[in-house]
Enzyme design. Structure first.
Site, short mmCIF file in Angstrom:
data_model
loop_
_atom_site.label_atom_id
_atom_site.label_comp_id
_atom_site.label_asym_id
_atom_site.label_seq_id
_atom_site.Cartn_x
_atom_site.Cartn_y
_atom_site.Cartn_z
N PRO A 246 38.07 50.55 41.03
CA PRO A 246 39.32 50.07 42.05
C PRO A 246 40.22 49.68 40.94
O PRO A 246 40.54 48.42 40.85
CB PRO A 246 38.78 49.28 42.89
CG PRO A 246 37.43 48.67 42.39
CD PRO A 246 36.99 49.72 41.37
N GLU A 248 43.60 49.12 41.26
CA GLU A 248 44.37 48.31 42.13
C GLU A 248 43.53 46.86 42.56
O GLU A 248 44.30 46.19 43.30
CB GLU A 248 45.25 49.12 43.22
CG GLU A 248 44.14 49.57 44.26
CD GLU A 248 43.69 50.85 43.99
OE1 GLU A 248 42.83 50.89 43.20
OE2 GLU A 248 44.05 51.75 44.63
N ASP A 249 42.39 46.78 42.11
CA ASP A 249 41.76 45.55 42.41
C ASP A 249 42.62 44.18 42.20
O ASP A 249 42.71 44.24 40.96
CB ASP A 249 40.39 45.67 41.94
CG ASP A 249 39.50 44.47 42.35
OD1 ASP A 249 38.74 44.66 43.28
OD2 ASP A 249 39.52 43.44 41.63
N ALA A 250 42.71 43.41 43.21
CA ALA A 250 43.22 42.00 42.86
C ALA A 250 42.63 40.99 41.83
O ALA A 250 43.33 40.57 40.78
CB ALA A 250 43.38 41.40 44.12
N GLY A 251 41.45 41.23 41.82
CA GLY A 251 40.50 40.66 40.70
C GLY A 251 40.89 41.07 39.28
O GLY A 251 41.01 40.35 38.32
#
Length: 293
Positions: A246, A248-251
């Site tokens: 992912p 675009e994962d915020a983490g």
DNA sequence: GACCAGGCGCACC
DNA sequence: GGTGCGCATGGT
């Protein structure tokens, strides 16, 4: 009781897998106690409970059943291999990571940590969708209530083992039944459309198996509520496409922000640039980078 | 009390 | 084909 053993590669740490499995006290689909993880499994239209531990450099599986057919034994072993990702050769990844500033320390600290998989694609997609845009702790709360209310369970030696609800059961629910569990209207609706897609055969693990990543993603993203992030996450957990991750994962954004000492969110191009180095091992790079959070 | 979480679809340009 | 908004609630 029947005991099965599974050999493991050198680059495997059962302890790391356990620490991942322990991360929420609200998890009902498996229970970690000491150095053992317990779980119920569907095998060949039957349900069995298993206890998985590590002994003499092998994974030991105790199946709480009087007897198992050879086919069922094979299925249990195959499940555990998939669950702990025992068939991936991590040597090339570690060779690459040793030379990478971001990963170097992480791969030493968490040596043998593998992606704990989710062999059930329906469960993987639903769980990923639940985790959208809310903190993980709350996602576990929602899942706990969902599993308790709509999943099957079996009682075995004073323990209750839960199974993830089957799509056929969820597809016929009204979204109103999910709202009291603190689902948003959106998540309630998505939960049911995902179940419908699996129940009516529009999507299945078998039909996606072996497809190129892009194609598998497109099929999943036809389901309302499944976007790029969710599709990547689920495909990473079920099929272990090495390059499904992912982005675009915020983490991941936060890891790169910290690494590059930015005072703003990195741009998508900056993210791509960092991950370009991990080509072919993006999923594993993601796993270890998440560890740094 | 902001602000952000393992995002997404949809309505607008 | 890009951008902005609402979503529900918990953690910090």
């Amino acid at each position: 009781m029947i005991t099965l053993t599974v050999p493991v590669p050198k680059e495997f740490s059962f302890d790391q897998a356990l620490s991942f499995l322990k991360r929420s006290p609200r998890e009902l689909l498996h229970q970690v106690e000491g150095e053992t993880v317990r779980k119920a499994l569907r095998v060949d239209d039957d349900v069995v409970a298993i206890e998985v531990s590590f002994e003499k450099k092998k994974v030991r599986i105790d199946v709480l059943a009087e007897s198992l057919t050879p086919v069922q034994q094979e299925e249990v072993i195959a499940y555990v291999r998939e669950w702990f990702d025992l068939d991936t050769d991590l040597k090339p990844f570690y060779a690459m990571a040793e030379k990478d500033k971001l990963l170097k320390d992480l791969v030493q600290q968490y040596y043998g940590y593998r992606i704990v998989g989710q062999p059930d694609l329906y469960e993987a997609v639903t769980w990923a969708m639940l985790g959208q845009q809310i903190n993980v702790a709350f996602a576990y709360t929602l899942k706990q209530r969902f599993v308790e209310q709509f999943g099957a369970s079996l009682q075995m030696l004073d323990r209750r083992y839960y199974l993830f609800p089957v799509p056929e059961a969820v597809a016929v629910l009204s979204p109103d039944l999910l709202l009291p569990l603190q689902y948003s209207r959106q998540k309630a609706a998505y939960t049911i459309t995902i179940a419908e897609a699996f129940a009516n055969g529009t999507v299945s693990k078998e039909s996606l198996k072996g497809l190129p990543l892009q194609e598998a993603k497109e099929r999943l993203m036809k389901i309302k509520g499944v976007g790029n992030w969710t599709a990547n996450y689920a495909l990473m957990k079920t099929f272990r496409y090495p390059d499904a991750f992912p982005l675009e994962d915020a983490g991941l954004y936060n890891v790169v922000k910290k690494y590059k000492k930015l005072d703003r969110k990195p741009t998508p191009d900056e993210m791509k640039k960092v991950f370009k180095k991990y080509k072919g091992w993006e999923a594993y790079a993601t796993l270890y980078l998440w560890k740094s959070l």
